[in-house]
Design a protein around this motif. Structure first.
Motif: not given
Length: 52
Positions: A15-20
């Motif tokens: 969740p810190e990087t997400g899935d841009l």
């Protein structure tokens, strides 16, 4: 926030990087990802992810 692993290919959703690439912004909890989201590596459904 908890990380989740794809049980098909092993991709880890952090969740810190997400899935841009799929429009999921950093800081988005796994529970808040739309139900039609799929694994960006293998296309597995969200239901095939397990909490780490």
């Amino acid at each position: 926030m908890k990380k989740y692993r794809c049980t098909v290919c092993g991709y880890i959703y952090d969740p810190e990087t997400g899935d841009l690439d799929s429009g999921v912004q950093p800081g988005t909890a796994f529970e808040d990802i739309p139900e039609d989201w799929v694994c960006p590596l293998c296309g597995a459904e969200k239901s095939l992810f397990e909490e780490m």
